[in-house]
Design an enzyme around this catalytic site. Sequence first.
Site, PDB file in Angstrom:
ATOM      1  N   TYR A  12      12.265 105.704 -21.041  1.00 10.29           N
ATOM      2  CA  TYR A  12      12.546 104.670 -22.056  1.00 10.29           C
ATOM      3  C   TYR A  12      14.043 104.370 -22.164  1.00 10.29           C
ATOM      4  O   TYR A  12      14.482 103.241 -21.887  1.00 10.29           O
ATOM      5  CB  TYR A  12      11.972 105.158 -23.388  1.00 10.29           C
ATOM      6  N   ASP A  32      13.612 110.578 -10.809  1.00  4.59           N
ATOM      7  CA  ASP A  32      12.598 110.687 -11.863  1.00  4.59           C
ATOM      8  C   ASP A  32      11.396 111.413 -11.255  1.00  4.59           C
ATOM      9  O   ASP A  32      11.070 111.189 -10.085  1.00  4.59           O
ATOM     10  CB  ASP A  32      12.193 109.291 -12.351  1.00  4.59           C
ATOM     11  N   ASN A  36       6.525 111.155 -17.162  1.00  5.85           N
ATOM     12  CA  ASN A  36       6.311 110.373 -18.384  1.00  5.85           C
ATOM     13  C   ASN A  36       6.798 108.941 -18.153  1.00  5.85           C
ATOM     14  O   ASN A  36       7.366 108.311 -19.038  1.00  5.85           O
ATOM     15  CB  ASN A  36       7.078 111.041 -19.537  1.00  5.85           C
ATOM     16  N   LEU A  60      13.517 117.948 -10.995  1.00  2.00           N
ATOM     17  CA  LEU A  60      14.793 118.676 -11.044  1.00  2.00           C
ATOM     18  C   LEU A  60      14.618 120.183 -11.194  1.00  2.00           C
ATOM     19  O   LEU A  60      15.580 120.933 -11.068  1.00  2.00           O
ATOM     20  CB  LEU A  60      15.664 118.139 -12.189  1.00  2.00           C
ATOM     21  N   SER A 126      21.029 114.870 -29.304  1.00  2.00           N
ATOM     22  CA  SER A 126      20.194 114.321 -30.383  1.00  2.00           C
ATOM     23  C   SER A 126      20.749 114.721 -31.738  1.00  2.00           C
ATOM     24  O   SER A 126      21.328 115.804 -31.895  1.00  2.00           O
ATOM     25  CB  SER A 126      18.779 114.891 -30.229  1.00  2.00           C
ATOM     26  N   THR A 128      19.099 115.778 -33.883  1.00  2.00           N
ATOM     27  CA  THR A 128      18.308 116.931 -34.309  1.00  2.00           C
ATOM     28  C   THR A 128      19.179 118.194 -34.400  1.00  2.00           C
ATOM     29  O   THR A 128      18.850 119.122 -35.136  1.00  2.00           O
ATOM     30  CB  THR A 128      17.097 117.138 -33.369  1.00  2.00           C
ATOM     31  N   TYR A 151      12.485 122.303 -28.708  1.00  2.00           N
ATOM     32  CA  TYR A 151      13.104 121.073 -28.201  1.00  2.00           C
ATOM     33  C   TYR A 151      14.530 120.933 -28.738  1.00  2.00           C
ATOM     34  O   TYR A 151      15.484 120.732 -27.987  1.00  2.00           O
ATOM     35  CB  TYR A 151      12.260 119.847 -28.613  1.00  2.00           C
ATOM     36  N   LYS A 155      18.572 121.188 -26.917  1.00  2.00           N
ATOM     37  CA  LYS A 155      19.706 120.259 -27.027  1.00  2.00           C
ATOM     38  C   LYS A 155      20.965 121.023 -27.447  1.00  2.00           C
ATOM     39  O   LYS A 155      22.056 120.781 -26.924  1.00  2.00           O
ATOM     40  CB  LYS A 155      19.394 119.137 -28.023  1.00  2.00           C
ATOM     41  N   TYR A 178      22.010 110.977 -30.055  1.00  2.00           N
ATOM     42  CA  TYR A 178      21.247 109.791 -30.444  1.00  2.00           C
ATOM     43  C   TYR A 178      20.597 110.015 -31.802  1.00  2.00           C
ATOM     44  O   TYR A 178      20.048 111.078 -32.063  1.00  2.00           O
ATOM     45  CB  TYR A 178      20.095 109.501 -29.484  1.00  2.00           C
ATOM     46  N   PHE A 179      20.554 108.947 -32.583  1.00  2.00           N
ATOM     47  CA  PHE A 179      19.713 108.962 -33.773  1.00  2.00           C
ATOM     48  C   PHE A 179      18.332 108.455 -33.328  1.00  2.00           C
ATOM     49  O   PHE A 179      17.850 108.895 -32.297  1.00  2.00           O
ATOM     50  CB  PHE A 179      20.431 108.244 -34.922  1.00  2.00           C
ATOM     51  N   ARG A 296       4.915 115.769 -42.883  1.00  2.00           N
ATOM     52  CA  ARG A 296       4.768 116.374 -41.550  1.00  2.00           C
ATOM     53  C   ARG A 296       5.695 117.588 -41.483  1.00  2.00           C
ATOM     54  O   ARG A 296       6.894 117.452 -41.754  1.00  2.00           O
ATOM     55  CB  ARG A 296       5.152 115.347 -40.486  1.00  2.00           C
TER      56      ARG A 296
HETATM   57  C1  UD1 Z   1      12.105 113.439 -33.680  1.00  2.00           C
HETATM   58  C2  UD1 Z   1      13.178 114.475 -33.524  1.00  2.00           C
HETATM   59  C3  UD1 Z   1      14.266 113.947 -32.629  1.00  2.00           C
HETATM   60  C4  UD1 Z   1      13.688 113.604 -31.306  1.00  2.00           C
HETATM   61  C5  UD1 Z   1      12.607 112.581 -31.487  1.00  2.00           C
HETATM   62  C6  UD1 Z   1      12.000 112.376 -30.104  1.00  2.00           C
HETATM   63  C7  UD1 Z   1      13.489 115.963 -35.397  1.00  2.00           C
HETATM   64  C8  UD1 Z   1      14.114 116.167 -36.722  1.00  2.00           C
HETATM   65  N1  UD1 Z   1      13.723 114.792 -34.823  1.00  2.00           N
HETATM   66  O1  UD1 Z   1      12.666 112.396 -34.444  1.00  2.00           O
HETATM   67  O2  UD1 Z   1      15.234 114.923 -32.433  1.00  2.00           O
HETATM   68  O3  UD1 Z   1      14.695 113.112 -30.464  1.00  2.00           O
HETATM   69  O4  UD1 Z   1      11.634 113.048 -32.417  1.00  2.00           O
HETATM   70  O5  UD1 Z   1      10.691 112.102 -30.113  1.00  2.00           O
HETATM   71  O6  UD1 Z   1      12.816 116.806 -34.881  1.00  2.00           O
HETATM   72  N2  UD1 Z   1       6.558 109.071 -39.253  1.00  2.00           N
HETATM   73  C9  UD1 Z   1       5.464 108.683 -39.981  1.00  2.00           C
HETATM   74  N3  UD1 Z   1       4.290 108.444 -39.318  1.00  2.00           N
HETATM   75  C10 UD1 Z   1       4.175 108.582 -37.966  1.00  2.00           C
HETATM   76  C11 UD1 Z   1       5.308 108.978 -37.215  1.00  2.00           C
HETATM   77  C12 UD1 Z   1       6.481 109.220 -37.891  1.00  2.00           C
HETATM   78  O7  UD1 Z   1       5.523 108.566 -41.213  1.00  2.00           O
HETATM   79  O8  UD1 Z   1       3.070 108.367 -37.436  1.00  2.00           O
HETATM   80  C13 UD1 Z   1       7.829 109.307 -39.936  1.00  2.00           C
HETATM   81  C14 UD1 Z   1       8.366 110.713 -39.772  1.00  2.00           C
HETATM   82  O9  UD1 Z   1       7.874 111.551 -40.784  1.00  2.00           O
HETATM   83  C15 UD1 Z   1       9.870 110.480 -39.874  1.00  2.00           C
HETATM   84  C16 UD1 Z   1      10.067 109.088 -39.311  1.00  2.00           C
HETATM   85  O10 UD1 Z   1       8.787 108.459 -39.361  1.00  2.00           O
HETATM   86  O11 UD1 Z   1      10.245 110.460 -41.230  1.00  2.00           O
HETATM   87  C17 UD1 Z   1      10.561 109.094 -37.889  1.00  2.00           C
HETATM   88  O12 UD1 Z   1       9.739 109.951 -37.125  1.00  2.00           O
HETATM   89  P1  UD1 Z   1       9.817 110.012 -35.524  1.00  2.00           P
HETATM   90  O13 UD1 Z   1       9.796 108.653 -34.966  1.00  2.00           O
HETATM   91  O14 UD1 Z   1       8.789 110.981 -35.071  1.00  2.00           O
HETATM   92  O15 UD1 Z   1      11.266 110.582 -35.240  1.00  2.00           O
HETATM   93  P2  UD1 Z   1      11.992 111.899 -35.786  1.00  2.00           P
HETATM   94  O16 UD1 Z   1      11.041 112.895 -36.265  1.00  2.00           O
HETATM   95  O17 UD1 Z   1      13.063 111.446 -36.703  1.00  2.00           O
END
Ligand code: UD1
Length: 339
Positions: A12, A32, A36, A60, A126, A128, A151, A155, A178-179, A296
Amino acid sequence: MGKILVTGGLGYIGSHTVVELQNAGFEVVIIDNLSNSSLEVIDGIVNISKQKPLFEKLDLRNKSEVSTFFQKYQDIEGIIHFAASKAVGESVENPLLYYENNLNTLIYLLQECNKNEINNFIFSSSCTVYGEPDSLPINESAPVKKATSPYGNTKQISEEIIFDTCSVSNLKSIALRYFNPIGAHESCEIGELPLGVPQNLVPFITQTAAGLREQLSVFGDDYPTPDGSCIRDYIHVVDLAKAHVVALQRLLNDKGESNFEIFNIGTGRGSSVLEVVNAFEKVTEQKLNYKIVDRRPGDVISVYADTKKANEVLGWKSEKTMEDSLLSSWNWEKKVRNI
Ligand code: UD1
């Protein structure tokens, strides 16, 4: 000018970065293992940039194949290393797979950097690594907290491995933290293609809107945030891709202040889950079927970037809005599903 190796270049973020590198005049070779991703991503890249990147299917984790690759490609000038596993839940269930995939591969690449005098290395890190921040927005000098998943730990350890390697070699490296990357290329030629049920918010939203999922679960509305749902910093993947080009140019031009630098790559804006849902409904003019469910496990309450360092030192700034991002994700989903 030598070639730029992009590991995980059909993924991605990798594929969007390949396009931006080509747009900036770099010749790209992709590694690659297609675990995925798929070969068709190359067609998407070519349709945008009109340039075919070199491609080697390679895992790799196979140290001798990695060595053979570097014997074949002697003119690599820099590496952008995306290839890694990234599913938080899977890493909890299978930690050794994550340590092997994300750490062994990094070590093999860095050994080849030393051997072949490739001194420019960009690493996908990340937010994270910050865990639950003590204050917001969070800047790069905030403490790295104990990781809540294997995971996240990979990092953190990866950053340490790179730092230690830079201390004793000619390697120069930038880690980009990254955020939350979202969105797709505006051409709809490339985008996010999660395997199976998406774990991340935006692909789950677009798949729900497309009818593949019945309902989005919003994980918690009782957090201490204005609307009770978690807050993240959602950044358009094309903005994120461009940050890699700027970071690479900084390394190639020897502009770094030290051999290992870290930058937050986000928008600086925090958005709650419910704000994302509302913005999606508004921009696509349709109702999204969602319900509030329990929190979650493992989610942090709120995290968004202080982007001052990236803005001022890298000279990079995110440009796209949440609406741009969500619309591009939706257009991509519609294209993939023939809607
Ligand atoms: C997570 C990881 C990040 C990683 C990324 C890759 C943590 C803190 N963050 O990001 O390091 O790079 O995954 O996949 O571990 N949500 C819902 N419903 C859903 C899915 C998500 O409500 O079906 C909410 C989650 O609770 C969260 C937000 O949406 O509050 C973002 O979630 P998500 O997209 O999974 O990303 P992160 O958890 O922030």
